[in-house]
Design a protein around this motif. Structure first.
Motif, PDB file in Angstrom:
ATOM      1  N   ALA A  76       0.837  -1.204   0.000  1.00 23.95           N
ATOM      2  CA  ALA A  76       0.000   0.000   0.000  1.00 23.95           C
ATOM      3  C   ALA A  76       0.871   1.254   0.000  1.00 23.95           C
ATOM      4  O   ALA A  76       1.761   1.414   0.846  1.00 23.95           O
ATOM      5  CB  ALA A  76      -0.910  -0.004   1.215  1.00 23.95           C
ATOM      6  N   HIS A 128       0.606   5.335   0.312  1.00 26.93           N
ATOM      7  CA  HIS A 128      -0.325   6.329   0.838  1.00 26.93           C
ATOM      8  C   HIS A 128       0.097   7.726   0.394  1.00 26.93           C
ATOM      9  O   HIS A 128       1.267   8.112   0.545  1.00 26.93           O
ATOM     10  CB  HIS A 128      -0.358   6.277   2.368  1.00 26.93           C
ATOM     11  CG  HIS A 128      -0.691   4.913   2.907  1.00 26.93           C
ATOM     12  ND1 HIS A 128      -1.932   4.348   2.775  1.00 26.93           N
ATOM     13  CD2 HIS A 128       0.076   4.007   3.580  1.00 26.93           C
ATOM     14  CE1 HIS A 128      -1.934   3.152   3.342  1.00 26.93           C
ATOM     15  NE2 HIS A 128      -0.721   2.920   3.834  1.00 26.93           N
ATOM     16  N   THR A 162      -5.105   5.868  -0.685  1.00 31.56           N
ATOM     17  CA  THR A 162      -4.207   4.707  -0.779  1.00 31.56           C
ATOM     18  C   THR A 162      -4.299   4.048  -2.152  1.00 31.56           C
ATOM     19  O   THR A 162      -5.394   3.888  -2.704  1.00 31.56           O
ATOM     20  CB  THR A 162      -4.554   3.675   0.308  1.00 31.56           C
ATOM     21  OG1 THR A 162      -4.414   4.292   1.590  1.00 31.56           O
ATOM     22  CG2 THR A 162      -3.637   2.459   0.215  1.00 31.56           C
TER      23      THR A 162
END
Length: 294
Positions: A74, A76, A89
């Motif tokens: 992920a 961000h 995200t």
């Protein structure tokens, strides 16, 4: 008045092959007051420009070059000011084509009725599926074992030496990526068995009356299959006149039956030799049968 920034991403999931490059993008819908600061983070750390990452366009673009599977996860995009923060995200799925870790040799020989194990292991992200084939036909999964670690799929196929084992076994690894990838490796299995006499112990002699029919069986086993021939007085016998020779093959045993009708003492009495030859190895075995005619 303070205004909290607002940020979003046009795409929340990206799948790509290892070694590829990608650009992640976030959109600042509300710059906030005071103007928000944008940062990219991955695995809990703030991303800065280096040989892998390049942040551009007011920090709304993150360019990743030659990405590896270590950088799956992920990403961000964080916009913040004193009034608050907004986070969007993008999940990046870095996939790796299948590759072989262990493969069987290209050529394997196994003795008849013995067993060998063919090992084939593959890695990749996601873990590939492995399928075994025999001469192009899928082998059921219950005929080989499969196990896996976090990064390796391991298969073991046991092959018992028989006539049906002769041929080509193929291990094929496949994983469904953004681009489907298939790899395979093939092993040629040959089966052998040394030449041996497989018939009933021949009599030292067979006694017949004139005009009887002389019958003698001679059996040899081996792989490659033996060739069986009959000789009398050092002459090769064939299907001529009163002589009939038939051959029967059962699995790896070849039986040759010699018949001579209406035997004559003057021409047929003597020692008959049955010879089994394994041509590829040049091995041979000779069996002698003596015919006595009253």
């Amino acid at each position: 008045n303070y205004i909290v920034p607002n940020i979003s991403v046009p795409v929340s999931y990206v799948a790509l092959l290892a070694g590829s490059s990608v650009t992640l993008r976030c959109v600042l819908n509300e710059v906030g007051n005071p103007k928000a600061t944008i940062k990219w983070t991955f695995a809990g750390s703030v991303i800065t420009n280096n040989s892998l990452f390049l942040i551009t366009e007011g920090s709304t673009r993150l360019n990743i070059t030659s990405i590896t599977t270590s950088y799956s996860g992920a990403y961000h995009c964080n916009a913040s000011n004193v009034a608050g923060a907004s986070v969007a995200t993008i999940n990046v799925d870095v996939q790796e084509p299948p590759y072989f870790i262990v493969t069987p040799p290209h050529n394997v020989s196994v003795r008849y009725d013995n067993a060998i194990t063919l090992n084939c292991s593959s890695g990749g992200v996601p873990l590939p599926n492995i399928t075994w084939f025999k001469d192009g036909i899928v082998i059921p999964t219950d005929q080989y074992t499969s196990s896996n670690t976090s990064d390796t799929l391991i298969t073991m196929l046991t092959v018992v030496g028989s006539l049906t084992s002769l041929g080509y076994f193929t291990c094929q690894a496949v994983n469904d990526l953004v681009e489907r990838r298939v790899i395979s490796t093939t092993v040629n299995v040959t089966v052998f068995e040394p030449l041996s006499y497989a018939g009933i112990d021949p009599s030292s002699s067979i006694t017949l009356n004139q005009s009887d029919t002389f019958t003698a069986d001679c059996s040899f086993s081996g792989l490659p299959l033996p060739v069986v021939s009959w000789y009398f007085l050092n002459k090769f016998l064939s299907n001529i006149g009163r002589v009939t020779i038939t051959t029967d093959t059962q699995d790896i045993t070849v039986t040759s039956t010699l018949r001579i009708r209406n035997v004559k003492k003057s021409t047929d009495e003597g020692v008959y030799h049955c010879i089994g030859i394994q041509a590829s190895t040049y091995n041979f075995v000779t069996i002698a049968v003596k015919l006595v005619i009253l």
